[in-house]
Design a protein around this motif. Structure first.
Motif, PDB file in Angstrom:
ATOM      1  N   VAL A 105       0.878  -1.157   0.000  1.00 27.90           N
ATOM      2  CA  VAL A 105       0.000   0.000   0.000  1.00 27.90           C
ATOM      3  C   VAL A 105       0.920   1.212   0.000  1.00 27.90           C
ATOM      4  O   VAL A 105       2.138   1.060   0.091  1.00 27.90           O
ATOM      5  N   SER A 106       0.378   2.409  -0.101  1.00 24.95           N
ATOM      6  CA  SER A 106       1.269   3.563  -0.110  1.00 24.95           C
ATOM      7  C   SER A 106       0.699   4.732   0.672  1.00 24.95           C
ATOM      8  O   SER A 106      -0.505   4.827   0.887  1.00 24.95           O
ATOM      9  N   THR A 107       1.605   5.590   1.077  1.00 26.91           N
ATOM     10  CA  THR A 107       1.281   6.849   1.716  1.00 26.91           C
ATOM     11  C   THR A 107       2.146   7.896   1.038  1.00 26.91           C
ATOM     12  O   THR A 107       3.350   7.926   1.222  1.00 26.91           O
TER      13      THR A 107
ATOM     14  N   GLY B  87      -1.194  11.373   4.911  1.00 27.75           N
ATOM     15  CA  GLY B  87      -2.114  10.641   5.773  1.00 27.75           C
ATOM     16  C   GLY B  87      -1.644   9.210   5.942  1.00 27.75           C
ATOM     17  O   GLY B  87      -0.684   8.772   5.308  1.00 27.75           O
ATOM     18  N   TRP B  88      -2.337   8.466   6.817  1.00 25.89           N
ATOM     19  CA  TRP B  88      -2.005   7.051   7.009  1.00 25.89           C
ATOM     20  C   TRP B  88      -2.302   6.273   5.735  1.00 25.89           C
ATOM     21  O   TRP B  88      -3.291   6.531   5.062  1.00 25.89           O
ATOM     22  N   SER B  89      -1.468   5.313   5.446  1.00 21.46           N
ATOM     23  CA  SER B  89      -1.684   4.426   4.305  1.00 21.46           C
ATOM     24  C   SER B  89      -2.833   3.487   4.628  1.00 21.46           C
ATOM     25  O   SER B  89      -3.299   3.424   5.767  1.00 21.46           O
ATOM     26  N   GLY B  90      -3.240   2.702   3.637  1.00 21.53           N
ATOM     27  CA  GLY B  90      -4.156   1.601   3.910  1.00 21.53           C
ATOM     28  C   GLY B  90      -3.390   0.531   4.662  1.00 21.53           C
ATOM     29  O   GLY B  90      -2.217   0.701   5.009  1.00 21.53           O
TER      30      GLY B  90
ATOM     31  N   ASN C 157      10.583  11.128   6.607  1.00 19.39           N
ATOM     32  CA  ASN C 157      10.428  10.547   7.935  1.00 19.39           C
ATOM     33  C   ASN C 157       9.092   9.821   7.938  1.00 19.39           C
ATOM     34  O   ASN C 157       8.076  10.387   7.550  1.00 19.39           O
ATOM     35  N   VAL C 158       9.103   8.562   8.342  1.00 16.68           N
ATOM     36  CA  VAL C 158       7.899   7.732   8.261  1.00 16.68           C
ATOM     37  C   VAL C 158       7.587   7.127   9.624  1.00 16.68           C
ATOM     38  O   VAL C 158       8.456   6.546  10.271  1.00 16.68           O
ATOM     39  N   SER C 159       6.340   7.265  10.056  1.00 18.62           N
ATOM     40  CA  SER C 159       5.839   6.616  11.272  1.00 18.62           C
ATOM     41  C   SER C 159       5.084   5.361  10.846  1.00 18.62           C
ATOM     42  O   SER C 159       4.476   5.337   9.778  1.00 18.62           O
ATOM     43  N   TYR C 160       5.098   4.317  11.680  1.00 21.08           N
ATOM     44  CA  TYR C 160       4.397   3.075  11.339  1.00 21.08           C
ATOM     45  C   TYR C 160       3.865   2.409  12.603  1.00 21.08           C
ATOM     46  O   TYR C 160       4.341   2.660  13.707  1.00 21.08           O
ATOM     47  N   GLU C 161       2.838   1.558  12.415  1.00 18.18           N
ATOM     48  CA  GLU C 161       2.228   0.786  13.490  1.00 18.18           C
ATOM     49  C   GLU C 161       1.941  -0.625  12.985  1.00 18.18           C
ATOM     50  O   GLU C 161       1.660  -0.803  11.806  1.00 18.18           O
TER      51      GLU C 161
ATOM     52  N   HIS D 175       0.443  -0.295   8.909  1.00 18.08           N
ATOM     53  CA  HIS D 175       0.226   0.886   8.090  1.00 18.08           C
ATOM     54  C   HIS D 175       1.267   1.926   8.479  1.00 18.08           C
ATOM     55  O   HIS D 175       1.942   1.797   9.501  1.00 18.08           O
ATOM     56  N   ALA D 176       1.438   2.925   7.611  1.00 20.12           N
ATOM     57  CA  ALA D 176       2.489   3.919   7.815  1.00 20.12           C
ATOM     58  C   ALA D 176       1.993   5.288   7.373  1.00 20.12           C
ATOM     59  O   ALA D 176       1.010   5.415   6.643  1.00 20.12           O
ATOM     60  N   ARG D 177       2.725   6.305   7.827  1.00 21.47           N
ATOM     61  CA  ARG D 177       2.408   7.686   7.470  1.00 21.47           C
ATOM     62  C   ARG D 177       3.714   8.437   7.268  1.00 21.47           C
ATOM     63  O   ARG D 177       4.509   8.574   8.206  1.00 21.47           O
TER      64      ARG D 177
END
Length: 150
Positions: free
Chosen positions: A35-37, A136-139, A76-80, A129-131
């Motif tokens: 997926v992408s952001t 915005g947050w990716s799918g 810079n990428v945040s992820y969960e 997912h990541a941002r």
């Protein structure tokens, strides 16, 4: 001159391989769909490593994230990452993080979090997912495995 440089690079690579510890029990990492952001592609990945505590067999399920920056600037990428047992389970957060992804490069798979489970005849999955900064947050990118496959 080029031959000397190539020899130096190969020699350094061989030396680096000697310093990396070999883990005979390392689990393979399998990645799900992307997926992408913004300009960052995201893949959720999963690994499952078998263990044993006393007479009980366990499986350590680990969520990973793989990030690829397709843009001309670093991000810079945040992820969960979240985990669930497919048959009726609810999503539980395993972890989160943040990383720097250089322009045109791939980072990961990077471990986000893990959960140790008693083996059972069930399928488990993770979702990530990541941002990217300013996006915005990716799918969700999901990956799954049979919890106690051999």
């Amino acid at each position: 001159m080029k031959t000397r440089h190539a020899g130096t690079v190969l020699g350094m690579a061989a030396l680096a391989m000697l310093t990396v510890p070999a883990n005979a029990h390392a689990a393979a990492v399998a990645c799900g769909g992307g997926v992408s952001t913004g300009r960052v592609a995201v893949n959720g990945c999963i690994s499952a490593q078998r263990g044993k505590e006393g007479k009980v067999y366990t499986r350590e399920i680990t969520a990973h994230v793989k990030l690829r920056n397709t843009g001309p600037r670093a991000a810079n990428v945040s992820y969960e990452a979240f985990f669930r047992v497919v048959s009726g389970g609810h999503w539980v957060k395993l972890g989160s993080g943040r990383t720097y992804v250089p322009a045109g490069e791939t980072v990961g798979p990077t471990e986000v979090g893990s959960s140790t489970r008693v083996c059972g005849p069930v399928r488990v999955e993770i979702r990530v997912h990541a941002r990217a900064a300013g996006s915005g947050w990716s799918g969700w990118s999901t990956a799954g495995t049979a919890q106690c496959q051999t």
